[in-house]
Design a protein around this motif. Sequence first.
Motif, short mmCIF file in Angstrom:
data_model
loop_
_atom_site.label_atom_id
_atom_site.label_comp_id
_atom_site.label_asym_id
_atom_site.label_seq_id
_atom_site.Cartn_x
_atom_site.Cartn_y
_atom_site.Cartn_z
N THR A 52 3.63 11.77 0.59
CA THR A 52 4.56 10.65 0.53
C THR A 52 4.24 9.78 -0.68
O THR A 52 3.09 9.45 -0.92
CB THR A 52 4.46 9.80 1.80
N CYS A 62 4.51 6.26 -2.69
CA CYS A 62 4.73 4.82 -2.51
C CYS A 62 3.92 4.06 -3.56
O CYS A 62 2.78 4.44 -3.86
CB CYS A 62 4.28 4.35 -1.14
N SER A 97 8.16 1.64 -1.35
CA SER A 97 7.17 1.81 -0.28
C SER A 97 7.80 2.05 1.09
O SER A 97 7.12 1.90 2.11
CB SER A 97 6.27 0.56 -0.19
N ASP A 115 8.58 4.73 2.65
CA ASP A 115 8.28 6.03 3.27
C ASP A 115 9.49 6.97 3.20
O ASP A 115 9.80 7.69 4.15
CB ASP A 115 7.84 5.83 4.73
N ALA A 135 5.65 10.10 6.25
CA ALA A 135 4.57 10.02 7.23
C ALA A 135 5.10 10.22 8.64
O ALA A 135 4.54 10.99 9.44
CB ALA A 135 3.86 8.67 7.10
N MET A 168 -2.50 6.45 0.81
CA MET A 168 -2.30 5.39 1.79
C MET A 168 -2.81 4.07 1.24
O MET A 168 -2.38 3.00 1.67
CB MET A 168 -3.05 5.73 3.08
N ASN A 210 2.33 2.08 4.23
CA ASN A 210 2.12 3.26 5.07
C ASN A 210 0.76 3.29 5.74
O ASN A 210 0.57 3.94 6.77
CB ASN A 210 2.30 4.54 4.25
N TYR A 256 1.26 2.22 9.16
CA TYR A 256 1.90 3.20 10.04
C TYR A 256 0.84 4.09 10.67
O TYR A 256 0.80 4.28 11.89
CB TYR A 256 2.92 4.05 9.28
#
Length: 801
Positions: free
Chosen positions: A502, A504, A520, A522, A532, A574, A584, A587
């Motif tokens: 992913t 970001c 950002s 996702d 994610a 991340m 993220n 998350y």
Amino acid sequence: MNREIKEPLRERFLMDSGWRFALGHASDIKLDFGYWEGKPFAKQAEGRGAIHVKFDDSDWREVSLPHDWAVELDFQYSDDNDINYHGYKPIGRPNPATSIGWYRKRFEVAKEDEGKRLSIEFDGIFRDSMIWLNGYYLGRHESGYTSFRRDITDCVKFDGPNVLVVRADASQVEGWFYEGAGIYRHVWLVKTNPVHVAHWGTYVVSEIGDGFAELTLQTTVVNEDDLAKAIAIESAIYDANGSRVATIQSEPTPIGSWKECEFNQRIRLEQPWLWDLESPHLYRLVTTVKDGEAETDVYVTSFGIRSIRFDPDQGFFLNGRHVPIRGVCCHQDHAGVGTALPDRLQFYRIEKLKELGVNAYRTSHHPPTPELLEACDRLGMLVMDEHRQVGCGEEIEGQLRSLVKRDRNHPSIILWSIGNEESGIQDTEAGARTARTMKRIVNELDPTRLVSYGGNNGGQSSGINGVVDVRGWNYWKIGANLDVYHNDHPQTPMIGSEEASTLCTRGIYENDEERGYVSSYDENFPGWGSGAEEWMKYYAERPYLAGAFVWTGFDYRGEPLPYRWPCISSQFGMMDTCGFPKDNYYYYQSWWTARTVLHLFPHWNWQGKEGQDIDVRCFSNCEEVELILNGRSLGMKPMPHLGHLSWKVPYEPGALVAKGYRNGQEIASAARETTGVPAELRLLPDRSAIDADGEDVSSIAVQIVDALGRVIPTADNEVVFTVTGPGVLIGVGNGNPSSHEPDKYIGSGTVWKRRAFNGLCMAIVQSTKQAGDLCITAESSGLIAAKVTIRTEPCVLYPSV
């Protein structure tokens, strides 16, 4: 860090200080210090130029290890793929003037050491290094990632200074990511008696029973003497409190002159403390070698007792307990320092990942530095230890042997990976034969762990995938139905060796190709990747998958995607390169930890967009979340499992607040407020006290705040750093994937500075060998300066030369 303390019979000296460094040249003899003119391989101790003992290196720069010269270079635009994939640093064959590095170090060896065996251990040099001592050529080491040693007993001097010379050639790359350049890991001088435990010469295997553990101790002793010996060993086990819990002695065993002998012992521990993720208990094996009544060596091995198992239907088990793999892939560079991470930064990174809920680390795509594994052992992090590449022949097989022998006592390691995405051979019979040989080597050296491989070839089951024990999937979307594959291969455990990808950028909420930034939300990923939330739901529905390693835990230099220049680093992490969390991050933390998480984003500074809808989202593990704008409720929504919440909110300045509920009770709140203009700086060190050992560091986060102390999420003020007291700055960063500012400022009188990126930047300070107060000041034009004091505390210094 917790290094082996000097023993009276085996001395290990750190050789990190007092090096001289200069760039050579890959194509100009004179600029390469006359290296080839002296025919360095024709006669020993007759090489000219930098190889010669009397070469004048007084104008070379003094450096301490670990050292990465690539991170010191300016960014340089190029269409060459190797350069842009290595972060636009001018390293590689197109840049002969910046791809060769020379190192020289003088050190003394005491006269009383005559008769001992002496060696130098290199934890890692990038890349293709040649080593000389006192003009004697000690050999070449091609790998940029494996550790190696050179015996110097015959050519060392006891009556004057010794001169160690290293030429590192980074003109040929190994990976497609930033790899650094130079002696970027530690160097050690080791002194032993002629009869001693071999290099990486112990191996501990534990079998857990009901209330006990049976340990098998394999110890290789070498006799580097002209006389045969009758040798016995004593093996003592100590727990983490330093208490001796078991001892066993061997009978004397004859070892011929210049031969070695393997001792095998079994020992039982009652009620052992198991190594686990939350209680990573470590034992020490202290091996004492005896020649008659005389002790000749003491060798210390750290190990843990635990059981591991991969089940084809239920995944991974640790100590009999099902543990889903919640992993990350990581490269080894960090903001400010490149690949030359001080030991403390290895621990810092693992601590950050543990806070997020990560429980497993893949060393993509090469053997790690030893201190990373030490951090994983001590903090409780599972490891997939990866070899650089699948291959055949003495060079590659030797690299694999060194990896397994060096690392096999680390309890954190649960899988060996023989390589990653070898597209040219992974589907072939030749690839299968190669994998069988590599698997045989691993099983010979460590039969306790399974072998895997990061394959990006979908449902292909022949070739390498048909050989390894645990099927590694690099991306579930690539050309396969995993349910069908599992049904067709019911005895094969499966793991996501690489997932997500992913993209970001921290604090950015719309794609910006011109600046190289990615939203950002996702929602951005390459064709092989996924968001994610998408991959997490897919894996959660399939218990036969042991879990996955997300690409990646941290951003890393090089491999800029989806954009090229001005972008100079990846954006898969991340966290960014400093370790600042992206959205993220929360998350994963929501679903990978038991703590209450409520994260609201984006920021609420949208001046000029009054009345326009803003995409507001929330990551949380609360049951319900209510959104409130300037005191007005916008409604409450239930949080879907492994999901998120979103609202379209017309922008108006003020306060956007989320409240989280469980069982109808408010348990958490989070706010995003419209901030004022930048007013002052705030400094937040990760530790307020560090060891005065000349190596320990503190990472200091810098925040740009308004008059009310709120971080301004769009601030980009330039920050200037000064340090007084027993310490130095070694790096700065801000996590901006398109920043072309220096990470390091070289030379006396230089000003260390860094522009904030979305309100944050970072400085890394390192202690000297003096105790006292280390003061760091941060200043920015028009803002109130900030100052913080870090105490450097006396400690037991590791012996060094």
